[in-house]
Design a protein around this motif. Structure first.
Motif, PDB file in Angstrom:
ATOM      1  N   GLY A  50       0.799  -1.212   0.000  1.00  0.00           N
ATOM      2  CA  GLY A  50       0.000   0.000   0.000  1.00  0.00           C
ATOM      3  C   GLY A  50       0.832   1.262   0.000  1.00  0.00           C
ATOM      4  N   MET A  51       1.993   1.224  -0.655  1.00  0.00           N
ATOM      5  CA  MET A  51       2.883   2.384  -0.686  1.00  0.00           C
ATOM      6  C   MET A  51       3.472   2.531  -2.077  1.00  0.00           C
ATOM      7  SD  MET A  51       6.151   0.770   1.390  1.00  0.00           S
ATOM      8  CE  MET A  51       7.236   2.163   1.082  1.00  0.00           C
ATOM      9  N   ASP A  52       4.049   3.695  -2.344  1.00  0.00           N
ATOM     10  CA  ASP A  52       4.652   3.939  -3.647  1.00  0.00           C
ATOM     11  C   ASP A  52       6.160   3.706  -3.572  1.00  0.00           C
ATOM     12  OD1 ASP A  52       4.829   4.537  -6.303  1.00  0.00           O
ATOM     13  OD2 ASP A  52       3.913   6.516  -6.150  1.00  0.00           O
ATOM     14  N   LEU A  53       6.776   3.622  -4.726  1.00  0.00           N
ATOM     15  CA  LEU A  53       8.221   3.430  -4.811  1.00  0.00           C
ATOM     16  C   LEU A  53       8.913   4.762  -4.575  1.00  0.00           C
ATOM     17  CD1 LEU A  53      10.666   1.636  -5.483  1.00  0.00           C
ATOM     18  CD2 LEU A  53      10.298   2.176  -7.901  1.00  0.00           C
ATOM     19  N   GLN A  54       9.671   4.837  -3.490  1.00  0.00           N
ATOM     20  CA  GLN A  54      10.414   6.043  -3.156  1.00  0.00           C
ATOM     21  C   GLN A  54      11.807   5.643  -2.703  1.00  0.00           C
ATOM     22  OE1 GLN A  54       8.373   8.827  -0.507  1.00  0.00           O
ATOM     23  NE2 GLN A  54       6.452   7.761  -0.871  1.00  0.00           N
ATOM     24  N   GLY A  55      12.823   6.240  -3.296  1.00  0.00           N
ATOM     25  CA  GLY A  55      14.177   5.927  -2.873  1.00  0.00           C
ATOM     26  C   GLY A  55      15.087   5.612  -4.038  1.00  0.00           C
ATOM     27  N   VAL A  56      16.340   5.315  -3.708  1.00  0.00           N
ATOM     28  CA  VAL A  56      17.354   4.972  -4.702  1.00  0.00           C
ATOM     29  C   VAL A  56      17.776   3.527  -4.458  1.00  0.00           C
ATOM     30  CG1 VAL A  56      19.658   5.483  -5.570  1.00  0.00           C
ATOM     31  CG2 VAL A  56      18.155   7.357  -4.839  1.00  0.00           C
ATOM     32  N   TYR A  57      17.504   2.673  -5.426  1.00  0.00           N
ATOM     33  CA  TYR A  57      17.779   1.246  -5.273  1.00  0.00           C
ATOM     34  C   TYR A  57      18.798   0.723  -6.284  1.00  0.00           C
ATOM     35  CZ  TYR A  57      13.686   1.200  -2.236  1.00  0.00           C
ATOM     36  OH  TYR A  57      12.797   1.446  -1.217  1.00  0.00           O
ATOM     37  N   VAL A  58      18.939   1.403  -7.414  1.00  0.00           N
ATOM     38  CA  VAL A  58      19.872   0.951  -8.448  1.00  0.00           C
ATOM     39  C   VAL A  58      20.590   2.155  -9.050  1.00  0.00           C
ATOM     40  CG1 VAL A  58      18.445  -1.060  -9.029  1.00  0.00           C
ATOM     41  CG2 VAL A  58      18.145   1.070 -10.303  1.00  0.00           C
ATOM     42  N   TYR A  59      21.757   1.856  -9.667  1.00  0.00           N
ATOM     43  CA  TYR A  59      22.469   2.893 -10.403  1.00  0.00           C
ATOM     44  C   TYR A  59      23.354   2.226 -11.454  1.00  0.00           C
ATOM     45  CZ  TYR A  59      24.973   7.110 -11.581  1.00  0.00           C
ATOM     46  OH  TYR A  59      25.479   8.190 -12.265  1.00  0.00           O
ATOM     47  N   PRO A  60      23.335   2.732 -12.689  1.00  0.00           N
ATOM     48  CA  PRO A  60      22.370   3.710 -13.189  1.00  0.00           C
ATOM     49  C   PRO A  60      20.996   3.077 -13.339  1.00  0.00           C
ATOM     50  CG  PRO A  60      23.762   2.925 -14.963  1.00  0.00           C
ATOM     51  CD  PRO A  60      24.310   2.327 -13.711  1.00  0.00           C
ATOM     52  N   ASP A  61      19.965   3.896 -13.279  1.00  0.00           N
ATOM     53  CA  ASP A  61      18.602   3.386 -13.394  1.00  0.00           C
ATOM     54  C   ASP A  61      18.363   2.946 -14.828  1.00  0.00           C
ATOM     55  OD1 ASP A  61      16.072   2.676 -12.797  1.00  0.00           O
ATOM     56  OD2 ASP A  61      15.363   4.664 -12.237  1.00  0.00           O
ATOM     57  N   SER A  62      17.675   1.796 -14.974  1.00  0.00           N
ATOM     58  CA  SER A  62      17.437   1.280 -16.328  1.00  0.00           C
ATOM     59  C   SER A  62      16.158   1.854 -16.897  1.00  0.00           C
ATOM     60  CB  SER A  62      17.353  -0.241 -16.292  1.00  0.00           C
ATOM     61  OG  SER A  62      16.351  -0.679 -15.427  1.00  0.00           O
TER      62      SER A  62
END
Length: 360
Positions: free
Chosen positions: A348-360
């Motif tokens: 019940g939440m949205d995607l917030q944050g930095v999980y990968v780099y570089p983002d695909s």
């Protein structure tokens, strides 16, 4: 005399009403007792240690000691108030604080504090099957507390563990939803990469949290490389996480480099807005001595990924790997959208944050 007869008549007429009321109350009380007994009935399950465990169903007070995996699974099932303890690593996850901000940690998953566990009065402890807890098992048994051991990160056991937990929690429908999500996205990847010939597969250097610490087939972290059609260049290692040399990686010349991280090793995950730390780590890897001649470095195919993306939803982690390994095979797949969909459906939440780099 007439007044006495009237009183007697009233009493006689009232008796059936009183009796009926008593019977009705007794019936309701019995029904309530039966409902309570049903809703908290004990059941016998077999956990991932192969132990038969008698558990309350559903449990009312759960100590989740299975690191982030066990706690995230409980949250994905919709539990909050039932969670009364967690492991120390799970306590550090910023996203979990949204759901259980005041729940205490009771030590490491591998070595929990038994006294602290008893102090929160759980009726079930959910711990890793990865470890053995002979002392804790004995103490919990003496206090009539069920110890259930499951991992939730081993692909071969995932469905069985989720279904078993769903039965314990009396939330079988949610269990099937979790399983269906994983199957849909994992099969989407498998259907495409299974057509690859050995010569077409990318060679991958998968580095664990420590510098030059590789992943071998003895570690479950190795499995996603195979599932996404890659070849682990250190698949011949005889230990779980071998420390390798810079020269060994150069010699084996990977096409892709994947660096696993957690927030403990590199600022990442929920709430992080600046990818600078991940970018710096990627730059350090690409500038290691002699690595400029590696195909992955020459072609810019070096990626940093938080293992929060794997956790109890390996389809998310695999989506990123598959996209990085074979972008031409997955032009329309957007891993971040898959992750967002999972979080919305189960947390019940949205995607917030930095999980990968570089983002695909």
């Amino acid at each position: 005399m007439k007044r006495r007869l009237n009183v007697s008549l009233v009493i006689v007429l009232a008796i059936p009403v009183v009796l009926a009321s008593c019977l009705l109350y007794s019936g309701r009380e019995k029904s309530n007792r039966e409902h309570a007994a049903f809703s908290t009935a004990a059941m016998i399950i077999t956990d991932s240690k192969g132990k038969q465990v008698t558990v309350p169903s559903p449990p009312q007070r759960i100590a989740g000691l299975g690191g982030a995996y066990g706690l995230e699974t409980l949250l994905a099932f919709g539990l909050k108030s039932e969670i009364v303890a967690m492991a120390d690593y799970a306590k550090m996850r910023e996203d979990f604080k949204l759901f259980v901000p005041d729940v205490p940690d009771v030590g490491r998953s591998s070595r929990p504090n038994i006294e602290q566990i008893l102090s929160v009065n759980p009726d079930m402890v959910l711990a890793y099957a990865l470890y053995s807890y002979p002392e804790m098992e004995q103490v919990l048994a003496a206090h009539n507390i069920a110890l259930v051991q499951m991992d939730f990160f081993v692909p071969d056991k995932y469905e069985r563990e989720v279904r078993t937990l769903g039965k314990i929690l009396q939330r079988e429908n949610r269990a099937e939803e979790l399983i269906a999500f994983e199957k849909e996205h994992l099969l989407y990847i498998a259907d495409r990469v299974n057509t690859l010939k050995p010569a077409e597969k990318v060679r991958v250097y998968l580095e664990s949290y420590q510098t030059y610490q590789a992943e071998s087939p003895r570690d479950p972290a190795h499995d996603p490389v195979l599932e996404c059609g890659g070849i682990n260049i250190f698949a011949d290692a005889s230990v779980k996480n071998p420390l390798v040399s810079a020269e060994a990686v150069v010699t084996r010349n990977p096409d892709v480099i994947i660096k696993n991280i957690t927030s403990q090793y590199c600022p990442s995950g929920y709430g992080v807005t600046d990818p600078a730390a991940l970018a710096a780590l990627r730059a350090e890897i690409m500038n290691r001595p002699g690595w400029q001649q590696i195909n992955a470095v020459k072609n810019g195919r070096v990626y940093i990924i938080s293992t929060d993306t794997r956790s109890i939803h390996p389809s998310i982690y695999n989506s990123y790997l598959a996209k990085w390994f074979y972008p031409e095979m997955f032009p329309d797949m957007k891993p971040a959208d898959n992750y967002r969909a999972w979080l919305r459906q189960f947390m019940g939440m949205d995607l917030q944050g930095v999980y990968v780099y570089p983002d695909s």
